[in-house]
Design a protein around this motif. Structure first.
Motif, PDB file in Angstrom:
ATOM      1  N   TYR A 110      10.079  75.859  42.782  1.00  0.00           N
ATOM      2  CA  TYR A 110      10.563  75.891  44.295  1.00  0.00           C
ATOM      3  C   TYR A 110       9.905  77.249  44.569  1.00  0.00           C
ATOM      4  CZ  TYR A 110      13.019  74.361  48.475  1.00  0.00           C
ATOM      5  OH  TYR A 110      13.153  74.102  49.688  1.00  0.00           O
ATOM      6  N   PRO A 111       9.258  77.350  45.507  1.00  0.00           N
ATOM      7  CA  PRO A 111       8.693  78.370  46.040  1.00  0.00           C
ATOM      8  C   PRO A 111       9.746  79.575  46.180  1.00  0.00           C
ATOM      9  CG  PRO A 111       7.781  76.505  47.339  1.00  0.00           C
ATOM     10  CD  PRO A 111       9.024  76.074  46.528  1.00  0.00           C
ATOM     11  N   GLY A 112       9.581  80.786  45.675  1.00  0.00           N
ATOM     12  CA  GLY A 112      10.117  81.756  45.692  1.00  0.00           C
ATOM     13  C   GLY A 112      11.659  81.611  44.943  1.00  0.00           C
ATOM     14  N   GLY A 113      11.757  80.479  44.237  1.00  0.00           N
ATOM     15  CA  GLY A 113      12.894  80.200  43.676  1.00  0.00           C
ATOM     16  C   GLY A 113      13.378  81.072  42.551  1.00  0.00           C
ATOM     17  N   ARG A 114      14.699  81.493  42.474  1.00  0.00           N
ATOM     18  CA  ARG A 114      15.514  82.315  41.484  1.00  0.00           C
ATOM     19  C   ARG A 114      16.619  81.906  41.378  1.00  0.00           C
ATOM     20  NH1 ARG A 114      15.640  88.213  44.133  1.00  0.00           N
ATOM     21  NH2 ARG A 114      16.406  86.964  45.786  1.00  0.00           N
ATOM     22  N   VAL A 115      16.980  81.852  39.881  1.00  0.00           N
ATOM     23  CA  VAL A 115      18.436  81.422  39.426  1.00  0.00           C
ATOM     24  C   VAL A 115      18.847  82.355  38.540  1.00  0.00           C
ATOM     25  CG1 VAL A 115      19.500  79.684  38.187  1.00  0.00           C
ATOM     26  CG2 VAL A 115      17.872  79.062  39.527  1.00  0.00           C
ATOM     27  N   GLY A 136      19.224  84.735  33.761  1.00  0.00           N
ATOM     28  CA  GLY A 136      18.539  84.672  34.948  1.00  0.00           C
ATOM     29  C   GLY A 136      17.408  85.610  35.288  1.00  0.00           C
ATOM     30  N   ASP A 137      17.053  85.278  36.524  1.00  0.00           N
ATOM     31  CA  ASP A 137      15.835  86.064  37.094  1.00  0.00           C
ATOM     32  C   ASP A 137      16.379  87.428  37.376  1.00  0.00           C
ATOM     33  OD1 ASP A 137      13.229  86.083  38.905  1.00  0.00           O
ATOM     34  OD2 ASP A 137      14.974  87.391  40.083  1.00  0.00           O
ATOM     35  N   GLU A 138      15.667  88.449  36.850  1.00  0.00           N
ATOM     36  CA  GLU A 138      15.958  89.717  36.752  1.00  0.00           C
ATOM     37  C   GLU A 138      16.444  90.161  38.292  1.00  0.00           C
ATOM     38  OE1 GLU A 138      13.602  92.480  34.633  1.00  0.00           O
ATOM     39  OE2 GLU A 138      13.804  91.461  32.720  1.00  0.00           O
ATOM     40  N   GLU A 191      20.311  91.963  42.148  1.00  0.00           N
ATOM     41  CA  GLU A 191      21.013  91.828  43.495  1.00  0.00           C
ATOM     42  C   GLU A 191      22.484  91.377  43.556  1.00  0.00           C
ATOM     43  OE1 GLU A 191      19.813  88.957  47.550  1.00  0.00           O
ATOM     44  OE2 GLU A 191      18.309  89.424  45.880  1.00  0.00           O
ATOM     45  N   ALA A 192      22.767  90.395  42.719  1.00  0.00           N
ATOM     46  CA  ALA A 192      24.103  90.002  42.568  1.00  0.00           C
ATOM     47  C   ALA A 192      25.106  91.078  42.113  1.00  0.00           C
ATOM     48  CB  ALA A 192      24.295  88.736  41.635  1.00  0.00           C
ATOM     49  N   LYS A 193      24.647  92.098  41.034  1.00  0.00           N
ATOM     50  CA  LYS A 193      25.540  93.377  40.618  1.00  0.00           C
ATOM     51  C   LYS A 193      25.789  94.001  41.879  1.00  0.00           C
ATOM     52  CE  LYS A 193      23.574  93.709  35.979  1.00  0.00           C
ATOM     53  NZ  LYS A 193      23.157  94.543  35.152  1.00  0.00           N
TER      54      LYS A 193
END
Length: 983
Positions: free
Chosen positions: A694-699, A812-814, A819-821
């Protein structure tokens, strides 16, 4: 010169003595009653000669002989007037031919049964009198008893074969000789095979059949046809009728008797003995002899078995084999005087079994190279061993003399009441009866002679192997051969600590029968036999030894092979101690081992347990283990195998106190992190293969609860939230089957849950809980990062912010992880209303207390002052810290570490110390309990080993003291909670 005719009327004066005047009077009364029907007895009573005196004494000493004389007075006439051996030959011949048609009429089964019982009664009576009169030796007695057993068995088989032919179930080549070329083989084993039956012996037989002999119309039904026939054989020979019985009959020496029919095909038997034949079976077949059925086929079968019984080379394995037999038939060598009263002349110290074993052991050792010593009879074997210079002639003569003396005693014990006993009486009066039957003047002289014989046998037997103590390894019998329990073995098991020795003996016989894959090979059973004394001692020393050994049995049942484990355990006592610890204290671990034996493989690496389960250690092993896995399903299976093995090994370290409960919690969490990361990587590859990127997809995957705070236990679920982001301008993924954003990232979440928790051949990795995501079960399974941020800042409840204090990004994506942190830290740094937080936390704790009251003091999570109170204190302090002007960051900390950081600012030192001490204790106890048992801990029904572990971990002498300490700490924690979380 021909041998003198053996007759009772030449009996020597005073060969035996009367026991008491009362019994002699009763015996004389029997003779007087017989005289009313038998003139010969009248003549006998008219004179006071040696024969009259002998018969009165014999009938007074043996109630069985007295009853027989009263029932069949004609036997007295036979005994008085007829030469014995011609009469005995006639009786045996009559028994052998009782199946034959008379005037074209085939005898009924009842007629055959009656004829055989009459023959047995006549022969037993005459042989006993001849034996007591010393006209027969013990050799003669065993010969004639064995001859009748041969005749009775052969006659019964011929009758049954002929009946089968008449009914159309069999097709005999020659109905005038039913057994010839029938392909039905009946082997006499033990004393029957060696023509050494004792007076009240049962007979051991094994039955085989050749499906290709042409006798069976349907060769495939041979086991059923002959099995029914053997049940009738047992009825014919051993059922008690008005005429008595012939011989108790035992067919349990056949291959693997617990799972095979009463008659076994030749091919199946040969395959069994070649692949799974046991030590005791080799010894048993030394005496085996065709006694009925197709004798020629039986002899051929014995020739085929020769390599199994007598091995060609004397190598280490053969010596180990002999040693294991010695251990299994071992009666412990004692010191000092041997008690005569109650002594077992067969199995006791210096008894018949030791003489038989003395000969059989050396026959097995040398018989492969020396055919002359392959003889059945014990006396002949001793003589052959002397001729072969394997033992001296002096020893052979000495052991032979002892053997027949003990056999004489055995016969007389059994002649008293026709009971199959080998124990001398334990009262002086009854011991005198045996002494008089043997011709001794008193019990003192008899006892002196018996003690001399027993010591002689014991001395020769114990010198057979010099390393007696090492080979025995136990202070008693450990006999697990055949199907019957050895009484001395049951006593040994009981003394070792087992409460149900008969059940334990049955289980161990299953091992030795080779019914499990782990014990099917000869080598594995040899190693297991060598290990048995140490194994039973170790299990016996654990509390609830029976339960522990039965769990080990379940483990053994699932083990694909046993020789490596048995060899390692034999040379590594700590490994044996560890196995016992698992089986005695950790039912949950034992069940895992039983259902997934491969988890134990890690224990076979002696250095592995010493390594601490750090993240780096686990990561390296996981990478190595996954190398080469190509298919998605194969990778998931490997993850499940790795998860089970490593959880087991972490548990073992905890069980052995190699690591603490806190270290175990961190290790379980590191393992979970790595498994979730590997599963996510595999899922992303699968999704991308089908639906593209998915374009720009991050998990990113966020762990909550115990996963987030490094506090997982062996049985924990994992709380997860899947976060994602993507290029908002993109409408769908780029693959051959494109998906929109919601479906794309929901599909990733669903696949990840399935990868971790879907049941597969190797089980599950974790049960997954998603209820801590925004909006709980009502919201989407995956959460976009912007929605997560907005929800946490604007809509989250106090309890959700409390949960966020334990949130940690797993993988997941670094960039998304970072960002979540930041979002988590921003949310927790916001100065909220401390009064509202206080009310919410207090109300929440009160609600939990109302709706989920604790079961007991061991419900460490829910009790007042338990884990929830401690966790709430840490979470509460973290939420109010910004309002109090404190800048703290507890991200990625355990509850203990967060408490240390926050407590230094907000708690009194004694409050902090109390909470940390309670948390340490709860952590240790809950980690051990969750490792060892499924479900709640019941102190009244807990495995004793688990109780010991808990007391050791808490440094308390017993559970009562431990419960007192828990109550003290929980009360102090509750006081702290009330003081800190004030409304």
């Amino acid at each position: 010169m021909s041998e003198p005719v053996k007759r009772l009327d030449i009996v020597s004066p005073d060969i035996i003595r009367q026991l008491t005047q009362a019994e002699a009077k009763a015996a004389l009364s029997v003779l007087k009653d017989a005289a009313k029907l038998e003139p010969a007895v009248v003549e006998l009573l008219a004179e006071d000669g040696p024969l009259k005196s002998f018969l009165v004494s014999a009938l007074s000493l043996s109630p069985y002989l007295s009853e027989t004389a009263a029932r069949s007075p004609a036997l007295l006439t036979t005994a008085i007037h007829e030469p014995l051996e011609p009469r005995l030959r006639q009786i045996v011949g009559r028994a052998r031919d009782c199946w034959r048609p008379n005037d074209g009429e085939i005898p009924s089964e009842n007629e055959v049964m009656t004829a055989l019982r009459v023959a047995k009664r006549e022969l037993s009576f005459l042989v006993a009198l001849a034996d007591l009169a010393r006209i027969f030796t013990a050799r003669d007695t065993t010969f004639w008893l064995s001859a009748l057993a041969d005749a009775a068995t052969a006659a019964a088989i011929d009758h049954l074969l002929l009946a089968g032919h008449e009914s159309g179930k069999l097709k005999l080549p020659d109905t005038s000789n039913p057994s010839e070329r029938s392909g039905l083989i009946v082997l006499g084993m033990g004393k029957l095979g060696g023509r050494e039956l004792n007076y009240s012996s049962d007979i051991d037989i094994v039955v085989f059949f050749d499906p290709e002999a042409g006798t069976l119309p349907d060769p495939m039904g041979g086991s059923e046809t002959y099995g029914r026939m053997m049940r009738r054989l047992i009825r014919i020979l051993q059922e008690r009728t008005a005429d008595g019985y012939v011989f108790r009959t035992d067919l349990r020496l056949r291959p693997d008797p617990g799972s095979t029919p009463l008659a076994v095909s030749l091919d199946a038997a040969l395959v069994y003995y070649e692949a799974r034949g046991q030590n005791w079976e080799r010894a048993a077949y030394i005496k085996a002899r065709p006694v009925a059925g197709d004798i020629a086929a039986g002899k051929n079968f014995m020739r085929l078995l020769t390599p199994f019984v007598f091995r060609k080379y004397l190598d280490y394995a053969a010596i180990a084999d002999i040693h294991s037999i010695k251990r299994q038939i071992h009666a412990h060598k004692g010191h000092g005087a041997i008690a005569v009263k109650g002594h077992d002349v067969k199995l006791g110290r210096g008894g018949i079994r030791e003489i038989e074993f003395f000969a059989q052991t050396q026959q097995l050792i040398a018989g492969g190279r020396m055919p002359p010593i392959r003889v059945r009879e014990t006396e002949a074997a001793l003589r052959a061993l002397a001729e072969a210079k394997w033992i001296s002639h002096e020893i052979a003569d000495e052991m032979t003399e002892c053997y027949w003396f003990l056999r004489d005693i055995e016969h007389r014990i059994q002649m008293v009441r026709d009971e199959q006993s080998h124990h001398l009486p334990d009262t002086e009066a009854e011991l005198k009866r045996i002494a008089f039957m043997l011709g001794f003047r008193d019990t003192k002289s008899f006892s002196a002679r018996l003690e001399e014989v027993l010591r002689t046998v014991e001395k020769r037997y114990s010198r057979l192997f010099e390393q007696e103590a090492k080979l025995s390894g136990t202070n008693g019998n450990l006999v697990f051969t055949g199907q019957q329990d050895d009484p001395e073995t049951l006593e040994t098991l009981s003394s070792l600590g087992f409460e149900r020795p008969a059940d334990i003996s049955r289980v161990i016989r299953t091992w030795h029968n080779g019914r499990y894959r782990a014990t099917q090979s000869v080598e594995a059973r040899e190693r297991l036999t060598e290990l048995m004394p140490a194994l039973l001692k170790a299990f016996g020393e654990s509390k609830r030894a029976d339960e522990a050994l039965l769990r080990f049995d379940s483990f053994l049942k699932g083990l694909p092979a046993g020789i490596q484990l048995f060899s390692l355990v034999a040379n590594n006592p700590p490994l044996l101690a560890l196995i016992v610890t698992i089986m005695s204290s950790a039912p949950r671990l034992a069940d895992i081992v039983a259902s997934k034996p491969h988890v134990f493989d890690g224990m076979l690496d002696p250095g592995l347990i010493a390594e601490l389960p750090t993240r780096e250690h686990l990561s390296h092993r996981l990478t190595t283990f996954l190398t080469g896995a190509r298919a998605y399903e194969e990778l998931l299976d490997r993850l499940r195998i790795f998860a089970a093995e490593q959880r087991f090994l972490i548990g073992i370290r905890l069980l052995t106190a190699t690591i603490t409960g806190e270290q175990a919690a961190r290790a379980f969490t590191h393992l979970a992190d790595l498994l979730i990361e590997a599963a996510l990587d595999a899922v992303l590859r699968e999704i991308e293969a089908g639906h593209g990127r998915y374009p720009g997809g991050r998990v990113a995957v966020m762990g909550m609860g115990k996963l987030g705070s490094f506090e997982l236990t062996a049985g924990s679920d994992v709380d997860l939230i899947l976060l994602y982001d993507y290029d908002g301008s993109a409408a769908e993924s780029s693959g051959p089957k494109p998906l929109d954003a919601v479906r794309y990232f929901s599909r990733i979440t669903q696949r990840l849950i399935a990868a971790l928790s879907a049941p597969m051949a190797e089980g599950v990795i974790f049960e997954v809980d998603l209820r801590l995501r925004p909006s709980g079960n009502k919201g989407p399974v995956a959460t976009r990062i912007t929605s997560f941020q907005k929800y946490q800042h604007e809509d989250a409840w106090t309890w959700e912010h409390m949960a966020l204090t334990r949130a940690r990004l797993i993988c997941g994506d670094e960039s998304l992880v970072a960002e979540a942190k930041d979002i988590i830290c921003d949310v927790l740094a916001a100065a909220d209303d401390p009064d509202k937080i206080t009310r919410d936390v207090a109300e929440m704790r009160a609600l939990i207390e109302k709706e989920k009251p604790p079961r007991d003091v061991w419900d460490m999570k829910l009790i007042r002052g338990g884990l929830i109170d401690i966790e709430f204190i840490a979470q509460y302090l973290r939420l109010i810290a910004p309002a109090k002007g404190e800048v703290v960051n507890t991200y990625g900390l355990s509850t203990a570490d967060a408490l240390k950081m926050l407590g230094a600012r907000f708690l009194q030192q004694d409050q902090l110390d109390t909470c940390l001490a309670a948390l340490r204790l709860y952590t240790e106890l809950s980690q051990i309990i969750r490792l060892c048992v499924d479900g709640p801990f019941d102190s009244k029904d807990a495995p004793a080993g688990l109780v010991e572990l808990l007391c050791r971990a808490s440094d308390c002498p017993d559970l009562k003291t431990l419960e007192g300490e828990m109550k003290r700490l929980s009360s102090a924690v509750r006081d702290t909670f009330k003081a800190v979380v004030r409304k």
